[in-house]
Design a protein around this motif. Structure first.
Motif, PDB file in Angstrom:
ATOM      1  N   LEU A 131       5.452  -6.547  -8.349  1.00  0.00           N
ATOM      2  CA  LEU A 131       4.216  -6.226  -8.080  1.00  0.00           C
ATOM      3  C   LEU A 131       3.581  -7.206  -6.959  1.00  0.00           C
ATOM      4  N   ILE A 132       3.845  -8.635  -7.202  1.00  0.00           N
ATOM      5  CA  ILE A 132       3.209  -9.425  -6.194  1.00  0.00           C
ATOM      6  C   ILE A 132       3.991  -9.627  -4.913  1.00  0.00           C
ATOM      7  N   ALA A 133       5.426  -9.383  -4.960  1.00  0.00           N
ATOM      8  CA  ALA A 133       6.194  -8.863  -3.724  1.00  0.00           C
ATOM      9  C   ALA A 133       5.778  -7.775  -2.971  1.00  0.00           C
ATOM     10  N   ARG A 134       5.603  -6.751  -3.453  1.00  0.00           N
ATOM     11  CA  ARG A 134       5.082  -5.552  -2.687  1.00  0.00           C
ATOM     12  C   ARG A 134       3.921  -5.858  -2.248  1.00  0.00           C
ATOM     13  N   SER A 135       3.001  -6.151  -2.871  1.00  0.00           N
ATOM     14  CA  SER A 135       1.391  -6.769  -2.428  1.00  0.00           C
ATOM     15  C   SER A 135       1.547  -7.405  -1.028  1.00  0.00           C
ATOM     16  N   ASN A 136       2.221  -8.420  -1.260  1.00  0.00           N
ATOM     17  CA  ASN A 136       2.574  -9.512  -0.103  1.00  0.00           C
ATOM     18  C   ASN A 136       3.248  -8.669   1.039  1.00  0.00           C
ATOM     19  N   GLN A 137       4.059  -7.924   0.853  1.00  0.00           N
ATOM     20  CA  GLN A 137       4.678  -7.227   1.860  1.00  0.00           C
ATOM     21  C   GLN A 137       3.510  -6.238   2.579  1.00  0.00           C
ATOM     22  N   ILE A 138       2.532  -5.611   1.948  1.00  0.00           N
ATOM     23  CA  ILE A 138       1.708  -4.798   2.417  1.00  0.00           C
ATOM     24  C   ILE A 138       0.533  -5.463   2.992  1.00  0.00           C
ATOM     25  N   ALA A 139       0.162  -7.098   2.560  1.00  0.00           N
ATOM     26  CA  ALA A 139      -0.684  -7.761   3.041  1.00  0.00           C
ATOM     27  C   ALA A 139      -0.219  -8.410   4.610  1.00  0.00           C
ATOM     28  N   ASN A 140       1.143  -8.668   4.551  1.00  0.00           N
ATOM     29  CA  ASN A 140       1.853  -9.085   5.676  1.00  0.00           C
ATOM     30  C   ASN A 140       2.053  -8.180   6.862  1.00  0.00           C
ATOM     31  N   GLN A 141       2.061  -6.693   6.369  1.00  0.00           N
ATOM     32  CA  GLN A 141       2.014  -5.782   7.506  1.00  0.00           C
ATOM     33  C   GLN A 141       0.806  -5.555   7.972  1.00  0.00           C
ATOM     34  N   LEU A 142      -0.070  -5.443   7.150  1.00  0.00           N
ATOM     35  CA  LEU A 142      -1.419  -5.200   7.690  1.00  0.00           C
ATOM     36  C   LEU A 142      -1.926  -6.425   8.720  1.00  0.00           C
ATOM     37  N   LEU A 143      -1.663  -7.528   8.386  1.00  0.00           N
ATOM     38  CA  LEU A 143      -2.065  -8.681   9.315  1.00  0.00           C
ATOM     39  C   LEU A 143      -0.936  -8.400  10.620  1.00  0.00           C
ATOM     40  N   ALA A 144       0.270  -8.120  10.520  1.00  0.00           N
ATOM     41  CA  ALA A 144       1.063  -7.858  11.740  1.00  0.00           C
ATOM     42  C   ALA A 144       0.446  -6.758  12.648  1.00  0.00           C
ATOM     43  N   LEU A 145      -0.322  -5.884  12.003  1.00  0.00           N
ATOM     44  CA  LEU A 145      -0.814  -4.658  12.682  1.00  0.00           C
ATOM     45  C   LEU A 145      -2.306  -5.334  13.490  1.00  0.00           C
ATOM     46  N   GLY A 146      -2.260  -6.635  13.055  1.00  0.00           N
ATOM     47  CA  GLY A 146      -3.642  -7.034  13.867  1.00  0.00           C
ATOM     48  C   GLY A 146      -4.908  -6.820  12.987  1.00  0.00           C
ATOM     49  N   LEU A 147      -4.860  -6.369  11.831  1.00  0.00           N
ATOM     50  CA  LEU A 147      -6.046  -6.338  11.046  1.00  0.00           C
ATOM     51  C   LEU A 147      -6.561  -7.631  10.623  1.00  0.00           C
ATOM     52  N   ARG A 148      -7.908  -7.833  10.572  1.00  0.00           N
ATOM     53  CA  ARG A 148      -8.501  -9.297  10.348  1.00  0.00           C
ATOM     54  C   ARG A 148      -9.483  -9.055   9.117  1.00  0.00           C
ATOM     55  N   ARG A 149      -9.732 -10.070   8.676  1.00  0.00           N
ATOM     56  CA  ARG A 149     -10.838 -10.349   7.468  1.00  0.00           C
ATOM     57  C   ARG A 149     -11.847  -9.489   7.720  1.00  0.00           C
TER      58      ARG A 149
ATOM     59  N   THR B 206      -4.319  -5.510   0.244  1.00  0.00           N
ATOM     60  CA  THR B 206      -5.676  -5.370   1.092  1.00  0.00           C
ATOM     61  C   THR B 206      -6.451  -6.790   0.900  1.00  0.00           C
ATOM     62  N   ILE B 207      -6.510  -7.051  -0.426  1.00  0.00           N
ATOM     63  CA  ILE B 207      -7.266  -8.281  -0.809  1.00  0.00           C
ATOM     64  C   ILE B 207      -6.571  -9.398  -0.233  1.00  0.00           C
ATOM     65  N   ALA B 208      -5.366  -9.572  -0.454  1.00  0.00           N
ATOM     66  CA  ALA B 208      -4.419 -10.799   0.045  1.00  0.00           C
ATOM     67  C   ALA B 208      -4.547 -10.783   1.484  1.00  0.00           C
ATOM     68  N   ALA B 209      -4.881  -9.622   2.282  1.00  0.00           N
ATOM     69  CA  ALA B 209      -4.769  -9.788   3.758  1.00  0.00           C
ATOM     70  C   ALA B 209      -6.155 -10.077   4.294  1.00  0.00           C
TER      71      ALA B 209
END
Length: 156
Positions: A38-56, A77-80
């Motif tokens: 669960l945490i690994a997949r959530s972290n992957q999603i967070a990292n990908q959102l950030l890699a796309l340039g999404l910000r706080r 999303t929360i983690a990002a």
């Protein structure tokens, strides 16, 4: 006065995952995830959102039924530092388009059950990138990136 802030939900869950990584964290129908998964997949999603340039504060829309994928998207999303915009799977047409546009979402997650609600609207949705804004969590569909493809190579 000392400013003591409580840990975020993601911090609490990550801590729990370190303590009991192989214990089942969530079950939905016949599907389940351990805390580590669960945490690994959530972290992957967070990292990908950030890699796309999404910000706080940027918005991420989710047109998903209750599912493990919805939980993973919300935690990622929360983690990002972004904000999840949960959309009702009962919405369609102009109402759905207005909700997506008014939310200013940069990315939309949908599932096999909800893709057909979005496909007729794709040309009119302003904020979503055709290249990386439409993610299908569970099916291969023309014009959509699968979650697996979207996360390929993303660190956990």
């Amino acid at each position: 006065m000392i400013d003591v802030r409580p840990p975020s939900v993601v911090q609490v869950m990550s801590h729990h995952a370190r303590l009991t990584p192989q214990k089942v964290a969530v079950v939905c129908a016949a599907e389940q995830r351990t805390w580590a998964q669960l945490i690994a997949r959530s972290n992957q999603i967070a990292n990908q959102l950030l890699a796309l340039g999404l910000r706080r504060g940027d918005k991420v829309a989710a047109l998903l039924n209750n599912s493990i994928e919805l939980l993973e998207v919300m935690l990622g999303t929360i983690a990002a530092g972004c904000v999840t915009v949960p959309l009702s799977v009962l919405m369609a047409g102009d109402s759905l388009a207005a909700m997506i546009d008014n939310s200013e979402a940069k990315v939309l997650f949908a599932s096999a059950d909800t893709l057909e609600q979005v496909n007729p609207l794709r040309g009119s949705l302003r904020g979503l990138s055709p290249e990386h804004g439409f993610i299908s969590v569970d099916t291969v569909t023309p014009g959509w990136i699968t979650l697996a493809q979207w996360l390929a190579g993303s660190p956990t």
